[in-house]
Scaffold this motif. Sequence first.
Motif, mmCIF file in Angstrom:
data_model
loop_
_atom_site.group_PDB
_atom_site.id
_atom_site.type_symbol
_atom_site.label_atom_id
_atom_site.label_comp_id
_atom_site.label_asym_id
_atom_site.label_seq_id
_atom_site.Cartn_x
_atom_site.Cartn_y
_atom_site.Cartn_z
ATOM 1 N N SER A 36 0.855 -1.180 0.000
ATOM 2 C CA SER A 36 0.000 0.000 0.000
ATOM 3 C C SER A 36 0.892 1.231 0.000
ATOM 4 C CB SER A 36 -0.927 0.018 1.219
ATOM 5 O OG SER A 36 -0.173 0.144 2.406
ATOM 6 N N VAL A 37 0.376 2.332 -0.480
ATOM 7 C CA VAL A 37 1.112 3.591 -0.540
ATOM 8 C C VAL A 37 0.342 4.624 0.251
ATOM 9 C CG1 VAL A 37 1.959 5.433 -2.049
ATOM 10 C CG2 VAL A 37 2.046 3.049 -2.816
ATOM 11 N N ARG A 38 1.028 5.304 1.156
ATOM 12 C CA ARG A 38 0.406 6.381 1.920
ATOM 13 C C ARG A 38 1.212 7.647 1.693
ATOM 14 N NH1 ARG A 38 0.313 4.546 7.838
ATOM 15 N NH2 ARG A 38 2.017 3.228 7.179
ATOM 16 N N VAL A 39 0.545 8.730 1.360
ATOM 17 C CA VAL A 39 1.178 10.022 1.147
ATOM 18 C C VAL A 39 0.764 10.929 2.289
ATOM 19 C CG1 VAL A 39 1.364 12.000 -0.402
ATOM 20 C CG2 VAL A 39 1.110 9.692 -1.353
ATOM 21 N N GLY A 52 2.394 14.085 5.406
ATOM 22 C CA GLY A 52 3.376 15.065 5.851
ATOM 23 C C GLY A 52 4.567 14.390 6.493
ATOM 24 N N PRO A 53 5.273 15.141 7.331
ATOM 25 C CA PRO A 53 6.453 14.594 7.989
ATOM 26 C C PRO A 53 6.131 13.299 8.741
ATOM 27 C CG PRO A 53 6.302 16.954 8.387
ATOM 28 C CD PRO A 53 5.015 16.540 7.717
ATOM 29 N N ASP A 54 7.071 12.356 8.681
ATOM 30 C CA ASP A 54 6.898 11.056 9.324
ATOM 31 C C ASP A 54 8.246 10.664 9.924
ATOM 32 O OD1 ASP A 54 6.664 8.328 9.947
ATOM 33 O OD2 ASP A 54 5.262 7.977 8.293
ATOM 34 N N GLU A 55 8.455 11.013 11.195
ATOM 35 C CA GLU A 55 9.748 10.784 11.837
ATOM 36 C C GLU A 55 10.114 9.304 11.904
ATOM 37 O OE1 GLU A 55 10.340 12.860 15.521
ATOM 38 O OE2 GLU A 55 9.397 14.674 14.732
ATOM 39 N N SER A 56 9.131 8.447 12.158
ATOM 40 C CA SER A 56 9.451 7.020 12.247
ATOM 41 C C SER A 56 9.852 6.462 10.881
ATOM 42 C CB SER A 56 8.299 6.223 12.847
ATOM 43 O OG SER A 56 7.171 6.237 12.001
ATOM 44 N N LEU A 57 9.202 6.921 9.815
ATOM 45 C CA LEU A 57 9.587 6.494 8.465
ATOM 46 C C LEU A 57 10.984 6.999 8.125
ATOM 47 C CD1 LEU A 57 9.045 5.243 5.691
ATOM 48 C CD2 LEU A 57 7.968 7.411 5.044
ATOM 49 N N GLU A 58 11.244 8.258 8.418
ATOM 50 C CA GLU A 58 12.563 8.825 8.133
ATOM 51 C C GLU A 58 13.655 8.063 8.880
ATOM 52 O OE1 GLU A 58 14.950 13.046 8.582
ATOM 53 O OE2 GLU A 58 12.765 13.070 8.538
#
Length: 89
Positions: free
Chosen positions: A33-36, A38-44
């Motif tokens: 799945s793709v989620r768009v 704003g900022p995502d500290e855990s993803l970064e």
Amino acid sequence: MRPDLPWSPPVRTATAATLRTVTDEQHSENAASVRVGGPDESLEQRLDDELTAFNARATGAGTPGDFTVRVEDTDGELLGGLTACSSTR
């Protein structure tokens, strides 16, 4: 297969703490799945951790450190630059 490439690049999917390659034969429409947003500290942080670990395994490089390049004109106005990280052995 991407129309601009004569080959199909592997698809990367996240599992536990590593990334694995999914071949075209294994890939299905329901596999991701793709989620768009704003900022995502855990993803970064996850992407940074995974890339750092991959680069260390692939190159034998040590701990990464921040690296910047700043380009200014004679009046001190910013013209361009980059930020990155660099590792030493």
